[in-house]
Design a protein around this motif. Structure first.
Motif, PDB file in Angstrom:
ATOM      1  N   ILE A 174      30.017 -28.647  40.703  1.00 56.97           N
ATOM      2  CA  ILE A 174      31.037 -29.561  40.209  1.00 56.97           C
ATOM      3  C   ILE A 174      31.364 -30.566  41.303  1.00 56.97           C
ATOM      4  CG2 ILE A 174      32.980 -28.071  40.891  1.00 56.97           C
ATOM      5  CD1 ILE A 174      34.329 -29.029  38.207  1.00 56.97           C
ATOM      6  N   GLY A 175      31.584 -31.811  40.901  1.00 54.76           N
ATOM      7  CA  GLY A 175      31.876 -32.852  41.878  1.00 54.76           C
ATOM      8  C   GLY A 175      32.539 -34.042  41.207  1.00 54.76           C
ATOM      9  N   TRP A 176      32.700 -35.118  41.972  1.00 55.76           N
ATOM     10  CA  TRP A 176      33.473 -36.278  41.520  1.00 55.76           C
ATOM     11  C   TRP A 176      32.593 -37.524  41.500  1.00 55.76           C
ATOM     12  CZ3 TRP A 176      38.765 -35.653  40.480  1.00 55.76           C
ATOM     13  CH2 TRP A 176      39.314 -34.426  40.868  1.00 55.76           C
ATOM     14  N   LEU A 177      32.759 -38.323  40.453  1.00 55.96           N
ATOM     15  CA  LEU A 177      32.171 -39.649  40.445  1.00 55.96           C
ATOM     16  C   LEU A 177      32.944 -40.546  41.405  1.00 55.96           C
ATOM     17  CD1 LEU A 177      31.733 -40.165  36.587  1.00 55.96           C
ATOM     18  CD2 LEU A 177      29.909 -39.687  38.233  1.00 55.96           C
ATOM     19  N   GLU A 178      32.263 -41.484  42.004  1.00 59.43           N
ATOM     20  CA  GLU A 178      32.946 -42.385  42.930  1.00 59.43           C
ATOM     21  C   GLU A 178      34.016 -43.204  42.212  1.00 59.43           C
ATOM     22  OE1 GLU A 178      31.874 -45.759  46.332  1.00 59.43           O
ATOM     23  OE2 GLU A 178      30.319 -44.970  44.987  1.00 59.43           O
ATOM     24  N   GLU A 179      33.696 -43.643  40.992  1.00 62.74           N
ATOM     25  CA  GLU A 179      34.647 -44.378  40.161  1.00 62.74           C
ATOM     26  C   GLU A 179      34.646 -43.759  38.771  1.00 62.74           C
ATOM     27  OE1 GLU A 179      36.672 -46.669  41.138  1.00 62.74           O
ATOM     28  OE2 GLU A 179      35.855 -46.964  43.165  1.00 62.74           O
ATOM     29  N   ARG A 214      22.786 -34.690  23.107  1.00 62.75           N
ATOM     30  CA  ARG A 214      23.706 -34.123  22.115  1.00 62.75           C
ATOM     31  C   ARG A 214      25.045 -33.938  22.826  1.00 62.75           C
ATOM     32  NH1 ARG A 214      22.245 -28.858  19.612  1.00 62.75           N
ATOM     33  NH2 ARG A 214      21.907 -28.203  21.766  1.00 62.75           N
ATOM     34  N   HIS A 215      26.105 -34.419  22.223  1.00 68.69           N
ATOM     35  CA  HIS A 215      27.385 -34.344  22.927  1.00 68.69           C
ATOM     36  C   HIS A 215      28.547 -34.121  21.957  1.00 68.69           C
ATOM     37  CE1 HIS A 215      28.756 -38.445  21.772  1.00 68.69           C
ATOM     38  NE2 HIS A 215      27.469 -38.744  21.826  1.00 68.69           N
ATOM     39  N   THR A 216      29.635 -33.630  22.489  1.00 68.58           N
ATOM     40  CA  THR A 216      30.858 -33.488  21.703  1.00 68.58           C
ATOM     41  C   THR A 216      31.549 -34.846  21.590  1.00 68.58           C
ATOM     42  OG1 THR A 216      32.009 -32.858  23.728  1.00 68.58           O
ATOM     43  CG2 THR A 216      31.244 -31.072  22.318  1.00 68.58           C
ATOM     44  N   ARG A 217      32.618 -34.888  20.806  1.00 68.07           N
ATOM     45  CA  ARG A 217      33.335 -36.149  20.607  1.00 68.07           C
ATOM     46  C   ARG A 217      33.854 -36.674  21.935  1.00 68.07           C
ATOM     47  NH1 ARG A 217      38.400 -38.234  19.490  1.00 68.07           N
ATOM     48  NH2 ARG A 217      39.459 -36.240  19.885  1.00 68.07           N
ATOM     49  N   LEU A 218      33.678 -37.979  22.133  1.00 65.93           N
ATOM     50  CA  LEU A 218      34.179 -38.594  23.362  1.00 65.93           C
ATOM     51  C   LEU A 218      35.700 -38.630  23.330  1.00 65.93           C
ATOM     52  CD1 LEU A 218      31.633 -41.527  23.813  1.00 65.93           C
ATOM     53  CD2 LEU A 218      31.589 -39.229  24.802  1.00 65.93           C
ATOM     54  N   LEU A 219      36.289 -38.400  24.482  1.00 63.74           N
ATOM     55  CA  LEU A 219      37.749 -38.306  24.592  1.00 63.74           C
ATOM     56  C   LEU A 219      38.322 -39.609  25.133  1.00 63.74           C
ATOM     57  CD1 LEU A 219      37.870 -34.706  26.128  1.00 63.74           C
ATOM     58  CD2 LEU A 219      38.023 -35.370  23.715  1.00 63.74           C
ATOM     59  N   PRO A 220      39.607 -39.864  24.877  1.00 59.64           N
ATOM     60  CA  PRO A 220      40.199 -41.124  25.334  1.00 59.64           C
ATOM     61  C   PRO A 220      40.296 -41.246  26.858  1.00 59.64           C
ATOM     62  CG  PRO A 220      41.859 -39.724  24.273  1.00 59.64           C
ATOM     63  CD  PRO A 220      40.539 -39.097  24.020  1.00 59.64           C
ATOM     64  N   LYS A 221      40.346 -40.138  27.572  1.00 55.30           N
ATOM     65  CA  LYS A 221      40.471 -40.219  29.033  1.00 55.30           C
ATOM     66  C   LYS A 221      39.127 -40.562  29.663  1.00 55.30           C
ATOM     67  CE  LYS A 221      39.642 -35.267  29.865  1.00 55.30           C
ATOM     68  NZ  LYS A 221      40.131 -34.052  30.533  1.00 55.30           N
ATOM     69  N   LYS A 222      39.183 -41.171  30.846  1.00 55.16           N
ATOM     70  CA  LYS A 222      37.965 -41.497  31.572  1.00 55.16           C
ATOM     71  C   LYS A 222      37.404 -40.251  32.254  1.00 55.16           C
ATOM     72  CE  LYS A 222      38.301 -46.407  32.150  1.00 55.16           C
ATOM     73  NZ  LYS A 222      37.856 -47.543  32.993  1.00 55.16           N
ATOM     74  N   ILE A 223      36.120 -40.339  32.564  1.00 50.99           N
ATOM     75  CA  ILE A 223      35.432 -39.195  33.165  1.00 50.99           C
ATOM     76  C   ILE A 223      35.320 -39.418  34.665  1.00 50.99           C
ATOM     77  CG2 ILE A 223      33.222 -37.984  33.317  1.00 50.99           C
ATOM     78  CD1 ILE A 223      32.922 -38.522  30.291  1.00 50.99           C
ATOM     79  N   ARG A 224      35.827 -38.466  35.430  1.00 50.99           N
ATOM     80  CA  ARG A 224      35.778 -38.555  36.890  1.00 50.99           C
ATOM     81  C   ARG A 224      35.212 -37.271  37.499  1.00 50.99           C
ATOM     82  NH1 ARG A 224      38.771 -40.859  41.268  1.00 50.99           N
ATOM     83  NH2 ARG A 224      37.372 -40.597  43.065  1.00 50.99           N
ATOM     84  N   LYS A 225      35.653 -36.133  37.007  1.00 48.53           N
ATOM     85  CA  LYS A 225      35.200 -34.853  37.552  1.00 48.53           C
ATOM     86  C   LYS A 225      34.144 -34.273  36.616  1.00 48.53           C
ATOM     87  CE  LYS A 225      37.161 -30.774  39.830  1.00 48.53           C
ATOM     88  NZ  LYS A 225      38.372 -29.945  40.029  1.00 48.53           N
ATOM     89  N   ARG A 274      33.465 -22.103  30.203  1.00 42.71           N
ATOM     90  CA  ARG A 274      34.834 -21.685  30.530  1.00 42.71           C
ATOM     91  C   ARG A 274      35.179 -22.044  31.980  1.00 42.71           C
ATOM     92  NH1 ARG A 274      36.333 -15.734  28.788  1.00 42.71           N
ATOM     93  NH2 ARG A 274      35.754 -16.742  26.818  1.00 42.71           N
ATOM     94  N   GLU A 275      34.232 -21.833  32.883  1.00 43.22           N
ATOM     95  CA  GLU A 275      34.477 -22.179  34.288  1.00 43.22           C
ATOM     96  C   GLU A 275      34.629 -23.685  34.478  1.00 43.22           C
ATOM     97  OE1 GLU A 275      32.417 -19.947  33.250  1.00 43.22           O
ATOM     98  OE2 GLU A 275      32.481 -18.154  34.525  1.00 43.22           O
ATOM     99  N   ALA A 276      33.844 -24.469  33.741  1.00 41.01           N
ATOM    100  CA  ALA A 276      33.939 -25.925  33.850  1.00 41.01           C
ATOM    101  C   ALA A 276      35.304 -26.412  33.384  1.00 41.01           C
ATOM    102  CB  ALA A 276      32.828 -26.578  33.031  1.00 41.01           C
ATOM    103  N   ILE A 277      35.805 -25.831  32.294  1.00 46.44           N
ATOM    104  CA  ILE A 277      37.129 -26.204  31.790  1.00 46.44           C
ATOM    105  C   ILE A 277      38.205 -25.791  32.788  1.00 46.44           C
ATOM    106  CG2 ILE A 277      38.831 -25.750  29.982  1.00 46.44           C
ATOM    107  CD1 ILE A 277      36.477 -25.486  28.006  1.00 46.44           C
ATOM    108  N   ALA A 278      38.099 -24.556  33.300  1.00 44.47           N
ATOM    109  CA  ALA A 278      39.102 -24.061  34.247  1.00 44.47           C
ATOM    110  C   ALA A 278      39.126 -24.890  35.525  1.00 44.47           C
ATOM    111  CB  ALA A 278      38.820 -22.596  34.573  1.00 44.47           C
ATOM    112  N   ALA A 279      37.966 -25.446  35.910  1.00 47.21           N
ATOM    113  CA  ALA A 279      37.890 -26.256  37.129  1.00 47.21           C
ATOM    114  C   ALA A 279      38.386 -27.683  36.904  1.00 47.21           C
ATOM    115  CB  ALA A 279      36.462 -26.268  37.654  1.00 47.21           C
ATOM    116  N   GLY A 280      38.749 -28.009  35.667  1.00 51.56           N
ATOM    117  CA  GLY A 280      39.274 -29.342  35.375  1.00 51.56           C
ATOM    118  C   GLY A 280      38.220 -30.403  35.190  1.00 51.56           C
ATOM    119  N   ALA A 281      37.002 -30.014  34.816  1.00 47.73           N
ATOM    120  CA  ALA A 281      35.941 -30.991  34.599  1.00 47.73           C
ATOM    121  C   ALA A 281      36.246 -31.847  33.372  1.00 47.73           C
ATOM    122  CB  ALA A 281      34.609 -30.286  34.420  1.00 47.73           C
ATOM    123  N   ASP A 282      35.927 -33.133  33.465  1.00 50.69           N
ATOM    124  CA  ASP A 282      36.057 -34.048  32.324  1.00 50.69           C
ATOM    125  C   ASP A 282      34.797 -34.048  31.482  1.00 50.69           C
ATOM    126  OD1 ASP A 282      38.610 -35.013  33.267  1.00 50.69           O
ATOM    127  OD2 ASP A 282      37.496 -36.140  34.787  1.00 50.69           O
TER     128      ASP A 282
END
Length: 365
Positions: free
Chosen positions: A243-248, A269-280, A293-301
Motif C-alpha cells: 500500500i502506498g500514496w500517489l504523488e497527487e 473490471r471495476h466497482t462503481r467509481l466514488l465521488p472522492k479522489k484516489i490518493r492511497k 478487508r485489509e485494504a479497506i482497514a488501511a484506508g485505501a481509496d
C-alpha cells in the motif's frame, strides 16, 4: 555456473520459507549441482517455453508460477503439466519457480506494480508473523562486544530500518566443570561465578543457522548456554500486498487510465467509481480478493489486483474502488524483475525473456 549458485542468489532475495504453505516454489526439476548454460524467464512454464529453451540451448527455465502445483501421481503426458515435465527431463532442462515468496518481499511482484503506478511511501499491506525468533545467551563481560558484533554480522539484530539491536543486562553465572571438561575460566570440580552479560537479539528464521554458527564460533565457553524463542511478532518487511500514496490525488477515471496504460491492461473490471479522489492505493499481484478487508482497514481509496469473483465486488461496499486488471496483466512484469535480479549479480550470464505470451486468457473487444 552451477544451478545452486543461482538458486542461492534468488533465495537470498526471496527466501523459500516466505512462500505460502500451499505453494511449490523452488527447484521442481533438475540437479542443483548441474552446470547452467543459459536460462529462459517466463511467467508460466508451458510447452512453447520449453521448446524455446531447447532451441536456444538453455538448460534452465525460471518462472513465477510453479508448473507442478498439486501432486503428480503419474507422468504420462496426458495434460500440459505432465508434458512439460516430461520434455524438461528428456532434454535435461531444470525448472525453477519463485512464486509467493517473491510476492511477499517489498521489492518483489507488488513492489513492481507500486512502482509502475507511481506509489510512494509504500509498505507491506498484510505483514506476516512467525518469521522471527529471539536468541538469548550469556557471555563473559570482556568478550560480549566481540560476540555481539559476530551475531549482527550473521543477520541478527534487525528491527525495521534499525540494525544492531540488542538488549543487554549484567549479572553473574555459576557453573562447575565435571570430568573431561576444560573450562574457559575457573577450575574443574569447583563451582565458579563469572560476571556475564545476558544478550538478547532477534533474527529472521532463515538466518538461524548463520546466527548459531556465529554464536558457537565466537563465544569463549566450551559449552555455550543459549535459548531460542519463536516470536509471533509481525515482520513488517514480509507479507502480502503493498500500500502506498500517489504523488497527487486523481479522480476515478484518471486513475483507471493510469492503471490501464502503466500496467498494459486490455480491460479493467471495476466497482462503481466514488465521488472522492484516489490518493492511497493498495495493490496485489495475482488473485488478491483475500486482502480486500485489509485494504479497506488501511484506508485505501483503490485496490488494484485480479481474479475477483462476481459477489466479491459487492464487498467493496463503496468504501474503495476495486480495479481487477487480470491475473497475467498484474504479474507480467515479474519476468523483467527476475532478469534484473539475476543480471545485477551475474551480468555475463546468458538469460533471455521468453518470446511467448503465456497468458491463457484472450479478450474479444
Amino acid at each position: 555456473m552451477r544451478l545452486s549458485v543461482l538458486m542461492k542468489h534468488l533465495e537470498t532475495f526471496a527466501p523459500l520459507n516466505y512462500q505460502e504453505d500451499y505453494d511449490n516454489s523452488g527447484l521442481i526439476v533438475g540437479d542443483p549441482e548441474q552446470e547452467v548454460q543459459g536460462a529462459v524467464v517466463a511467467l508460466d512454464c508451458i510447452e512453447n517455453v520449453v521448446d524455446e529453451a531447447i532451441l536456444h540451448g538453455c538448460n534452465l527455465i525460471i518462472t513465477h508460477h510453479p508448473i507442478v502445483f498439486k501432486g503428480l501421481k503419474k507422468i504420462t503426458g496426458k495434460n500440459y503439466v505432465e508434458r512439460v515435465v516430461l520434455k524438461a527431463i528428456k532434454n535435461d532442462i531444470a525448472l525453477y519457480a519463485i512464486h509467493t515468496n517473491l510476492d511477499h518481499v517489498p521489492h518483489g511482484v507488488n513492489g513492481v506494480i507500486a512502482g509502475r503506478l507511481g506509489l510512494q511511501h509504500t509498505k507491506i499491506l498484510s505483514p506476516k508473523n512467525s518469521f522471527l525468533k529471539k536468541l538469548v545467551t550469556f557471555c563473559p563481560v570482556e568478550q560480549a562486544d566481540v560476540l555481539r558484533e559476530a551475531l549482527f554480522a550473521a543477520g541478527a539484530g534487525h528491527i525495521a530500518n534499525y540494525s544492531e539491536c540488542s538488549f543487554n543486562a549484567e549479572g553473574f553465572g555459576t557453573f562447575k566443570g565435571g570430568a573431561g571438561t576444560d573450562p574457559y575460566v575457573g577450575e574443574r570440580g569447583i563451582q565458579h561465578q563469572e560476571r556475564e552479560i545476558r544478550i538478547e537479539t532477534i533474527f529472521k528464521v532463515h538466518d538461524e543457522r548463520k546466527v548459531l554458527l556465529a554464536l558457537l564460533e565466537h563465544h569463549p565457553y566450551e559449552e555455550v548456554a543459549y535459548d531460542i524463542y519463536p516470536l509471533e511478532n509481525k515482520l513488517e518487511t514480509v507479507g502480502a500486498g503493498v500500500i502506498g500514496w500517489l504523488e497527487e490525488p486523481l479522480d476515478g477515471l484518471e486513475f483507471l487510465r493510469r492503471v490501464k496504460n502503466n500496467m498494459d491492461a486490455t480491460v479493467i473490471r471495476h466497482t462503481r467509481l466514488l465521488p472522492k479522489k484516489i490518493r492511497k492505493v493498495a495493490v496485489c499481484g495475482g488473485a488478491g480478493s483475500f486482502l480486500l478487508r485489509e485494504a479497506i482497514a488501511a484506508g485505501a481509496d483503490a485496490f488494484v489486483t485480479s481474479d475477483f469473483k462476481y459477489h466479491e465486488f459487492f464487498d467493496a461496499d463503496e468504501k474503495l474502488v476495486i480495479a481487477d486488471i487480470g491475473h497475467f496483466e498484474s504479474e507480467q512484469f515479474t519476468s523483467d524483475l527476475l532478469i534484473d535480479i539475476i543480471q545485477e549479480k551475474f551480468p555475463n550470464f546468458a538469460i533471455r525473456l521468453t518470446e511467448h505470451n503465456t497468458n491463457p486468457i484472450n479478450y474479444f473487444i
